[in-house]
Each structure stands twice: as structure tokens, then as C-alpha cells.
Scaffold this motif. Structure first.
Motif, PDB file in Angstrom:
ATOM      1  N   PRO A   7       1.567   9.136  -7.924  1.00 34.47           N
ATOM      2  CA  PRO A   7       1.312  10.707  -9.387  1.00 34.47           C
ATOM      3  C   PRO A   7       2.485  10.058 -10.534  1.00 34.47           C
ATOM      4  O   PRO A   7       1.707  10.295 -11.378  1.00 34.47           O
ATOM      5  CB  PRO A   7       1.988  10.847  -8.307  1.00 34.47           C
ATOM      6  CG  PRO A   7       1.430  10.774  -7.084  1.00 34.47           C
ATOM      7  CD  PRO A   7       1.997   9.341  -6.685  1.00 34.47           C
ATOM      8  N   PHE A   8       2.471   9.256 -10.319  1.00 35.98           N
ATOM      9  CA  PHE A   8       4.167   8.560 -11.091  1.00 35.98           C
ATOM     10  C   PHE A   8       3.273   8.075 -12.518  1.00 35.98           C
ATOM     11  O   PHE A   8       2.966   8.102 -13.519  1.00 35.98           O
ATOM     12  CB  PHE A   8       4.986   8.246 -11.064  1.00 35.98           C
ATOM     13  CG  PHE A   8       6.157   8.000 -12.339  1.00 35.98           C
ATOM     14  CD1 PHE A   8       6.811   8.189 -13.034  1.00 35.98           C
ATOM     15  CD2 PHE A   8       5.489   6.120 -12.334  1.00 35.98           C
ATOM     16  CE1 PHE A   8       8.129   8.082 -13.844  1.00 35.98           C
ATOM     17  CE2 PHE A   8       6.216   5.642 -13.576  1.00 35.98           C
ATOM     18  CZ  PHE A   8       7.898   6.393 -14.591  1.00 35.98           C
ATOM     19  N   TRP A  25      -1.392   9.480 -18.781  1.00 36.99           N
ATOM     20  CA  TRP A  25      -1.696  10.503 -19.994  1.00 36.99           C
ATOM     21  C   TRP A  25      -1.575  10.909 -20.634  1.00 36.99           C
ATOM     22  O   TRP A  25      -1.464  10.906 -21.679  1.00 36.99           O
ATOM     23  CB  TRP A  25      -1.868  11.662 -18.938  1.00 36.99           C
ATOM     24  CG  TRP A  25      -3.330  12.315 -18.160  1.00 36.99           C
ATOM     25  CD1 TRP A  25      -3.870  12.036 -17.063  1.00 36.99           C
ATOM     26  CD2 TRP A  25      -4.111  12.301 -19.342  1.00 36.99           C
ATOM     27  NE1 TRP A  25      -5.251  12.175 -16.397  1.00 36.99           N
ATOM     28  CE2 TRP A  25      -5.644  12.729 -17.743  1.00 36.99           C
ATOM     29  CE3 TRP A  25      -4.502  12.968 -20.092  1.00 36.99           C
ATOM     30  CZ2 TRP A  25      -6.873  13.149 -18.239  1.00 36.99           C
ATOM     31  CZ3 TRP A  25      -5.921  13.288 -20.931  1.00 36.99           C
ATOM     32  CH2 TRP A  25      -6.848  12.719 -19.840  1.00 36.99           C
ATOM     33  N   ALA A  26       0.960  10.665 -20.584  1.00 34.27           N
ATOM     34  CA  ALA A  26       1.396  11.414 -21.113  1.00 34.27           C
ATOM     35  C   ALA A  26       1.263   9.531 -22.870  1.00 34.27           C
ATOM     36  O   ALA A  26       1.322  10.181 -23.553  1.00 34.27           O
ATOM     37  CB  ALA A  26       3.100  11.350 -20.879  1.00 34.27           C
ATOM     38  N   PHE A  27       0.694   8.643 -22.220  1.00 38.89           N
ATOM     39  CA  PHE A  27       0.588   7.472 -23.407  1.00 38.89           C
ATOM     40  C   PHE A  27      -1.106   8.150 -24.334  1.00 38.89           C
ATOM     41  O   PHE A  27      -0.773   7.778 -25.278  1.00 38.89           O
ATOM     42  CB  PHE A  27       0.377   6.312 -22.875  1.00 38.89           C
ATOM     43  CG  PHE A  27      -0.167   5.319 -23.305  1.00 38.89           C
ATOM     44  CD1 PHE A  27       1.144   4.592 -24.775  1.00 38.89           C
ATOM     45  CD2 PHE A  27      -1.072   4.611 -24.114  1.00 38.89           C
ATOM     46  CE1 PHE A  27       1.204   4.027 -25.285  1.00 38.89           C
ATOM     47  CE2 PHE A  27      -1.493   3.732 -24.455  1.00 38.89           C
ATOM     48  CZ  PHE A  27      -0.505   3.336 -24.902  1.00 38.89           C
ATOM     49  N   PHE A  28      -1.506   8.312 -23.651  1.00 34.09           N
ATOM     50  CA  PHE A  28      -2.885   9.044 -23.780  1.00 34.09           C
ATOM     51  C   PHE A  28      -3.103   9.983 -25.023  1.00 34.09           C
ATOM     52  O   PHE A  28      -3.066  10.058 -26.346  1.00 34.09           O
ATOM     53  CB  PHE A  28      -3.841   9.012 -22.954  1.00 34.09           C
ATOM     54  CG  PHE A  28      -4.825   9.919 -24.021  1.00 34.09           C
ATOM     55  CD1 PHE A  28      -5.915   8.655 -24.519  1.00 34.09           C
ATOM     56  CD2 PHE A  28      -5.778  11.287 -23.569  1.00 34.09           C
ATOM     57  CE1 PHE A  28      -6.899   9.469 -24.591  1.00 34.09           C
ATOM     58  CE2 PHE A  28      -6.531  11.308 -23.978  1.00 34.09           C
ATOM     59  CZ  PHE A  28      -7.726  11.241 -24.364  1.00 34.09           C
ATOM     60  N   LEU A  29      -1.874  10.857 -24.913  1.00 29.34           N
ATOM     61  CA  LEU A  29      -1.863  12.473 -25.343  1.00 29.34           C
ATOM     62  C   LEU A  29      -0.608  12.062 -26.933  1.00 29.34           C
ATOM     63  O   LEU A  29      -0.863  12.072 -28.177  1.00 29.34           O
ATOM     64  CB  LEU A  29      -0.975  13.178 -24.448  1.00 29.34           C
ATOM     65  CG  LEU A  29      -2.437  13.687 -23.975  1.00 29.34           C
ATOM     66  CD1 LEU A  29      -1.254  14.756 -22.811  1.00 29.34           C
ATOM     67  CD2 LEU A  29      -2.983  14.834 -24.641  1.00 29.34           C
ATOM     68  N   PHE A  30      -0.006  10.926 -26.345  1.00 29.29           N
ATOM     69  CA  PHE A  30       0.882   9.811 -27.576  1.00 29.29           C
ATOM     70  C   PHE A  30       0.048   9.121 -28.726  1.00 29.29           C
ATOM     71  O   PHE A  30       0.073   9.360 -29.764  1.00 29.29           O
ATOM     72  CB  PHE A  30       1.723   8.920 -26.835  1.00 29.29           C
ATOM     73  CG  PHE A  30       2.841   8.422 -28.103  1.00 29.29           C
ATOM     74  CD1 PHE A  30       3.685   9.499 -28.707  1.00 29.29           C
ATOM     75  CD2 PHE A  30       2.498   7.400 -28.330  1.00 29.29           C
ATOM     76  CE1 PHE A  30       4.716   8.560 -30.021  1.00 29.29           C
ATOM     77  CE2 PHE A  30       3.455   6.612 -29.166  1.00 29.29           C
ATOM     78  CZ  PHE A  30       4.781   7.352 -29.693  1.00 29.29           C
ATOM     79  N   SER A  78       0.775  -1.123   0.428  1.00 33.58           N
ATOM     80  CA  SER A  78      -0.189  -0.154  -0.018  1.00 33.58           C
ATOM     81  C   SER A  78       1.086   1.059  -0.442  1.00 33.58           C
ATOM     82  O   SER A  78       0.774   2.116  -1.044  1.00 33.58           O
ATOM     83  CB  SER A  78      -1.014  -0.270   1.403  1.00 33.58           C
ATOM     84  OG  SER A  78       0.125  -0.154   2.377  1.00 33.58           O
ATOM     85  N   ASP A  79       1.883   1.109   0.623  1.00 33.70           N
ATOM     86  CA  ASP A  79       2.898   2.413   0.929  1.00 33.70           C
ATOM     87  C   ASP A  79       3.361   2.497  -1.118  1.00 33.70           C
ATOM     88  O   ASP A  79       3.241   3.796  -0.969  1.00 33.70           O
ATOM     89  CB  ASP A  79       4.386   2.338   2.125  1.00 33.70           C
ATOM     90  CG  ASP A  79       3.239   2.540   2.956  1.00 33.70           C
ATOM     91  OD1 ASP A  79       2.460   2.697   3.666  1.00 33.70           O
ATOM     92  OD2 ASP A  79       3.715   2.228   4.068  1.00 33.70           O
ATOM     93  N   LEU A  80       3.711   1.634  -1.500  1.00 30.44           N
ATOM     94  CA  LEU A  80       4.531   1.873  -2.827  1.00 30.44           C
ATOM     95  C   LEU A  80       3.488   2.751  -3.845  1.00 30.44           C
ATOM     96  O   LEU A  80       3.777   2.924  -4.415  1.00 30.44           O
ATOM     97  CB  LEU A  80       5.105   0.261  -2.954  1.00 30.44           C
ATOM     98  CG  LEU A  80       5.536   0.369  -4.330  1.00 30.44           C
ATOM     99  CD1 LEU A  80       6.924   0.470  -4.276  1.00 30.44           C
ATOM    100  CD2 LEU A  80       6.230  -1.353  -4.680  1.00 30.44           C
ATOM    101  N   ALA A  81       2.475   1.693  -3.128  1.00 27.79           N
ATOM    102  CA  ALA A  81       0.808   1.804  -4.547  1.00 27.79           C
ATOM    103  C   ALA A  81       1.026   3.161  -4.157  1.00 27.79           C
ATOM    104  O   ALA A  81       0.626   4.238  -5.839  1.00 27.79           O
ATOM    105  CB  ALA A  81       0.102   1.164  -3.924  1.00 27.79           C
TER     106      ALA A  81
END
Length: 130
Positions: A47-48, A54-59, A39-42
């Protein structure tokens, strides 16, 4: 006397169970403190991952739009030779641009239009009154 023995036995079992539960909880707590749990790692990576998605979607959107633009684009080099705008049958109307041949108006097929008739030149105003 029989009831007292049963009660003592129950109390002993409950105390033993309570000790086992405490020992197990201490052991689990020490294991959780040793390193990062899931849970801490998630929480740390959310945010990353949001930015990455979003970067993949915009690409993908950019690739689709570029492909569509390349599909729609056409050569307009030959369109400057089209005489339609100087024809008397041409009207800059959205619904009917040419009254005689509306199917070929402003296309390369209209370069040698048999119905082409140039507009009559208007006389300049200063020559009318001289």
C-alpha cells in the motif's frame, strides 16, 4: 531370498529418506519463523508503494502541466488597446472575425489597422421619440 533383501533395503532407504525430509522441513520452518520473509515484507509495503507511485505520477503530471501553461500563457496587457471590437468589419463569428484583415484581428498588430472603421453609434431609444 534375494527379493526379500532388496525389499528390506528399499524400506530402510525410504525410512531414512523420510526422516531426512522431515528434519529438513522442520529446519526450514524454524528459519522462516525467525523473522519476516520477503513475501510478508512485500505484502506489508505494497500500500505504501502504491501511494508513493501515484504521488510521483501526480508530481510529474503537475510539472508537465505547469510547463505547458507557462508556454501557452501570453501577455494580454496590450490587447485592451485593440480597436477590433468597435470596428464595423468585426463580427464575433468563430470562422471569420474580420472580413477585411482576418490575419491580424484581435492581435497587437491590429492596434494601428489601416482599415479600421468605427461602428455607427445607435441613437438611444428615448431620444428617437422626443
Amino acid at each position: 531370498m534375494y527379493v526379500e533383501e532388496i525389499l528390506q533395503h528399499k524400506v530402510a532407504v525410504n525410512q531414512k529418506l523420510h526422516r531426512l525430509t522431515q528434519a529438513e522441513s522442520k529446519q526450514e520452518y524454524s528459519q522462516q519463523q525467525e523473522g519476516l520473509n520477503i513475501s510478508d515484507l512485500a505484502i506489508a509495503l505494497s500500500p505504501f508503494s502504491f501511494v508513493l507511485i501515484w504521488a510521483f505520477f501526480l508530481f510529474i503530471f503537475h510539472k508537465i502541466r505547469t510547463h505547458a501553461d507557462n508556454k501557452i500563457a501570453f501577455s494580454i496587457n496590450g490587447l485592451h488597446q485593440v480597436p477590433c471590437k468597435n470596428c464595423q468589419f468585426f463580427s464575433n463569428n468563430h470562422y471569420l472575425k474580420c472580413a477585411v484583415k482576418p490575419d491580424i484581428v484581435l492581435t497587437e498588430a491590429a492596434i494601428n489597422c489601416s482599415e479600421y472603421c468605427p461602428k455607427k453609434a445607435k441613437l438611444p431609444r428615448n431620444k428617437l421619440f422626443s
